[in-house]
Design an enzyme around this catalytic site. Structure first.
Site, PDB file in Angstrom:
ATOM      1  N   GLU A 223       0.822  -1.218   0.000  1.00  0.00           N
ATOM      2  CA  GLU A 223       0.000   0.000   0.000  1.00  0.00           C
ATOM      3  C   GLU A 223       0.850   1.260   0.000  1.00  0.00           C
ATOM      4  O   GLU A 223       0.377   2.342   0.382  1.00  0.00           O
ATOM      5  CB  GLU A 223      -0.960  -0.022   1.188  1.00  0.00           C
ATOM      6  CG  GLU A 223      -1.935  -1.190   1.109  1.00  0.00           C
ATOM      7  CD  GLU A 223      -3.110  -1.075   2.061  1.00  0.00           C
ATOM      8  OE1 GLU A 223      -3.141  -0.142   2.886  1.00  0.00           O
ATOM      9  OE2 GLU A 223      -4.005  -1.931   1.976  1.00  0.00           O
ATOM     10  N   ASP A 259      -3.873  -1.017  12.241  1.00  0.00           N
ATOM     11  CA  ASP A 259      -4.735  -2.129  11.822  1.00  0.00           C
ATOM     12  C   ASP A 259      -3.965  -3.394  12.168  1.00  0.00           C
ATOM     13  O   ASP A 259      -2.991  -3.748  11.499  1.00  0.00           O
ATOM     14  CB  ASP A 259      -5.027  -2.063  10.320  1.00  0.00           C
ATOM     15  CG  ASP A 259      -5.884  -3.248   9.854  1.00  0.00           C
ATOM     16  OD1 ASP A 259      -6.310  -4.053  10.712  1.00  0.00           O
ATOM     17  OD2 ASP A 259      -6.126  -3.356   8.634  1.00  0.00           O
ATOM     18  N   ASP A 328     -12.998  -4.568  10.713  1.00  0.00           N
ATOM     19  CA  ASP A 328     -12.851  -4.816   9.268  1.00  0.00           C
ATOM     20  C   ASP A 328     -13.257  -6.267   8.996  1.00  0.00           C
ATOM     21  O   ASP A 328     -14.409  -6.545   8.654  1.00  0.00           O
ATOM     22  CB  ASP A 328     -11.407  -4.511   8.859  1.00  0.00           C
ATOM     23  CG  ASP A 328     -11.068  -4.962   7.445  1.00  0.00           C
ATOM     24  OD1 ASP A 328     -11.980  -5.316   6.689  1.00  0.00           O
ATOM     25  OD2 ASP A 328      -9.861  -4.970   7.097  1.00  0.00           O
ATOM     26  N   LYS A 353     -15.813  -1.957   2.883  1.00  0.00           N
ATOM     27  CA  LYS A 353     -15.118  -2.280   1.637  1.00  0.00           C
ATOM     28  C   LYS A 353     -16.157  -2.872   0.692  1.00  0.00           C
ATOM     29  O   LYS A 353     -16.768  -3.899   1.011  1.00  0.00           O
ATOM     30  CB  LYS A 353     -14.033  -3.340   1.890  1.00  0.00           C
ATOM     31  CG  LYS A 353     -12.837  -2.859   2.730  1.00  0.00           C
ATOM     32  CD  LYS A 353     -12.003  -4.063   3.156  1.00  0.00           C
ATOM     33  CE  LYS A 353     -10.632  -3.699   3.674  1.00  0.00           C
ATOM     34  NZ  LYS A 353      -9.960  -4.870   4.308  1.00  0.00           N
ATOM     35  N   ARG A 382      -8.476  -1.625  -0.986  1.00  0.00           N
ATOM     36  CA  ARG A 382      -7.882  -2.921  -0.689  1.00  0.00           C
ATOM     37  C   ARG A 382      -6.384  -2.854  -0.928  1.00  0.00           C
ATOM     38  O   ARG A 382      -5.888  -1.968  -1.610  1.00  0.00           O
ATOM     39  CB  ARG A 382      -8.471  -4.031  -1.573  1.00  0.00           C
ATOM     40  CG  ARG A 382      -9.954  -4.298  -1.425  1.00  0.00           C
ATOM     41  CD  ARG A 382     -10.420  -4.581  -0.014  1.00  0.00           C
ATOM     42  NE  ARG A 382      -9.796  -5.685   0.680  1.00  0.00           N
ATOM     43  CZ  ARG A 382     -10.430  -6.768   1.127  1.00  0.00           C
ATOM     44  NH1 ARG A 382     -11.714  -6.926   0.905  1.00  0.00           N
ATOM     45  NH2 ARG A 382      -9.785  -7.697   1.820  1.00  0.00           N
ATOM     46  N   SER A 383      -5.667  -3.855  -0.416  1.00  0.00           N
ATOM     47  CA  SER A 383      -4.212  -3.846  -0.608  1.00  0.00           C
ATOM     48  C   SER A 383      -3.851  -4.112  -2.070  1.00  0.00           C
ATOM     49  O   SER A 383      -2.829  -3.652  -2.559  1.00  0.00           O
ATOM     50  CB  SER A 383      -3.549  -4.863   0.313  1.00  0.00           C
ATOM     51  OG  SER A 383      -4.127  -6.140   0.147  1.00  0.00           O
ATOM     52  N   LYS A 404      -9.656   5.287   4.190  1.00  0.00           N
ATOM     53  CA  LYS A 404      -8.362   4.615   4.351  1.00  0.00           C
ATOM     54  C   LYS A 404      -7.988   4.031   2.994  1.00  0.00           C
ATOM     55  O   LYS A 404      -8.729   3.224   2.436  1.00  0.00           O
ATOM     56  CB  LYS A 404      -8.523   3.504   5.393  1.00  0.00           C
ATOM     57  CG  LYS A 404      -7.289   2.697   5.691  1.00  0.00           C
ATOM     58  CD  LYS A 404      -7.657   1.533   6.624  1.00  0.00           C
ATOM     59  CE  LYS A 404      -6.475   0.629   6.850  1.00  0.00           C
ATOM     60  NZ  LYS A 404      -6.874  -0.734   7.209  1.00  0.00           N
TER      61      LYS A 404
HETATM   62  P1  PGA Z   1      -6.540  -6.096   2.601  1.00  0.00           P
HETATM   63  O1  PGA Z   1      -5.998  -5.028   3.653  1.00  0.00           O
HETATM   64  O2  PGA Z   1      -7.086  -5.338   1.462  1.00  0.00           O
HETATM   65  O3  PGA Z   1      -5.334  -6.915   2.283  1.00  0.00           O
HETATM   66  O4  PGA Z   1      -7.606  -6.878   3.325  1.00  0.00           O
HETATM   67  C1  PGA Z   1      -6.689  -3.871   4.012  1.00  0.00           C
HETATM   68  C2  PGA Z   1      -7.125  -3.932   5.444  1.00  0.00           C
HETATM   69  O5  PGA Z   1      -6.972  -4.966   6.110  1.00  0.00           O
HETATM   70  O6  PGA Z   1      -7.682  -2.968   5.959  1.00  0.00           O
HETATM   71 ZN    ZN Z   2      -8.030  -4.212   7.963  1.00  0.00          ZN
END
Ligand code: PGA
Ligand code: ZN
Length: 441
Positions: A223, A259, A328, A353, A382-383, A404
């Site tokens: 990220e 997080d 989350d 998300k 998302r990552s 975020k």
């Molecule tokens: P992810 O990470 O998109 O890999 O789930 C983002 C988060 O955990 O907030």
């Molecule tokens: Zn998260």
């Protein structure tokens, strides 16, 4: 209703053509791209995001398996859009997004969209949303309507307070440290532009500190955050606090968020911090985190315990009432889970998300339900993300309060920040400010 004059003249926002194809996300993995074309000539295009620390309760992302792209291919999801959803939604109006989302969900038939894949469903939902905005010839954020899906109209549109990644660990950085995200929240900023400038300054100071300690700040995590093996999670907190101080900010003007993404650390009943060789019970772990809230300006903690540990989440929220306790993986942008979280006080904030939900409509309902229960809301990328910017418009138009997106570099991240800068410059909306955080701080 029969055909109208508008239909005859082909000036309506009815969907004409929907085409999906395989594209790449920011990690270089395949993802579903989709374009929805309307009779009136407007179109919407999207490239859907994908997580790495994916929760068990998220809507199902279809992957092909096999050998292409190491098994990450999405040809089956692309085929679902082209062969099944395109004929299904042809002739529907882009302005009727809720009906389109409902038709897609019904066609899949599984609550978590596992028959054809949530990535297929979401591609249609997002491209339709963007196409509708284009047809209205207005900024996307102003065309979203009531996130609850009713006719209450839009919520008060604001530019969200950002929560910005400085240092990464966990699944986003080869487990350099156990905790996934160390972020800052620029609580003292008066505008979004100022928030971004201040955080960039903090990141630059942290990069210098990292290099002084033998790190290599030229390398960035998934990220865009800094990363290095620091030996302990607290070492990352210390580095962040020092960077904030060197940049000249008081702790209440530039605060810290983490997080934990603790579902990645759970082993049986314990939390395992492999990077520092610790195995802790949930209560011992919460003692550690409570200690951090006493020593650092920690204003927001995400997924502090595993995604199914409702007891631990409630205990954490009780023990740290002044802190934003953000769910989350705990909520997975799922209405039933948010309802449970509200009734058990298992958090005071919800991360939203859209790809956890599988459609814009579902995600909007989750956000509205959380806000109506007095929870704070944070819209999140998302990552594995893409060049798309609709997330910024959702955060603004839904009045999410917070967003975020990752760090201040990598184009899939800056695309979202740059869209918010554009909205602030062009549309003159108010900046949400510090009051949007959950907890009683
Ligand atoms: P992810 O990470 O998109 O890999 O789930 C983002 C988060 O955990 O907030
Ligand atoms: Zn998260």
């Amino acid at each position: 209703m029969g055909p109208t004059l508008e239909d005859f003249l082909m000036t309506t926002d009815r969907i004409d053509r929907t085409v999906a194809w395989e594209a790449l996300d920011s990690r270089g993995r395949p993802t579903v791209a989709c374009r929805v074309e309307l009779e009136n000539g407007a179109h919407g295009r999207t490239v859907v995001p994908s997580g790495a620390s994916t929760g068990r309760h998220e809507a199902h992302e279809a992957r092909d398996g096999g050998t292409r792209y190491g098994g990450w291919g999405v040809r089956s999801a692309v085929a679902a859009v082209n062969d099944e959803y395109a004929p299904l939604i042809r002739g529907m109006r882009a302005s009727d997004r809720a009906e389109i989302d409902a038709a897609v969900e019904e066609h899949d038939g599984e609550p978590n969209l596992s028959r054809l894949g949530a990535n297929a469903a979401l591609a249609v939902s997002l491209a339709t949303t963007v196409a509708h905005g284009a047809a209205e010839n207005r900024p996307l954020w102003s065309t979203l309507g009531d996130p609850a899906g009713g006719d209450a109209g839009a919520r008060r549109a604001t530019i969200p307070m950002p929560m910005i990644n400085i240092f990464s660990g966990g699944a986003h950085a080869g487990r350099a440290v156990d905790i996934q995200d160390f972020l800052v929240v620029p609580l003292g900023a008066q505008s979004f532009a100022q928030a971004l400038e201040q955080v960039s300054d903090v990141r630059a100071h942290c990069a210098r500190l990292l290099d002084d300690r033998g790190g290599w700040s030229a390398l960035v995590a998934d990220e865009g955050g800094l990363s290095a093996r620091l030996g302990s999670n607290e070492a990352a907190l210390e580095l962040l606090a020092e960077g904030i101080e060197r940049a000249g900010f008081a702790p209440d003007a530039m605060s810290i968020a983490i997080d934990v993404a603790a579902s990645q650390l759970v082993d049986g009943d314990d939390i395992v911090l492999a990077g520092q060789g610790d195995r802790l019970s949930v209560d011992e772990w919460l003692d550690v985190v409570v200690g951090w809230t006493e020593r650092y300006p920690l204003v927001s903690i995400e997924d502090v315990v595993g995604e199914d540990d409702w007891r631990g989440s409630s205990a954490a929220t009780r023990r740290m009432p002044a802190t934003q306790m953000l769910g989350d993986d705990l909520f997975a942008t799922n209405l039933d889970r948010v309802d449970r979280g509200v009734s058990e006080s298992a958090a005071n904030a919800v991360l939203v998300k859209v790809n956890q939900a599988g459609s814009v409509s579902r995600a909007g309902r989750v956000l509205a339900r959380a806000q109506d229960a007095g929870f704070a809301t944070v819209v999140s990328a998302r990552s594995g993300d893409t060049e798309d910017t609709w997330l910024s418009d959702l955060a603004v138009g839904w009045g999410a309060g917070q967003i975020k997106v990752g760090s201040t570099m990598r184009s899939e991240r800056t695309a979202k920040w740059n869209r918010l800068l554009e909205i602030e410059a062009i549309d003159g909306l108010p900046f949400a400010g510090a009051s949007v955080l959950g907890g009683t701080a």
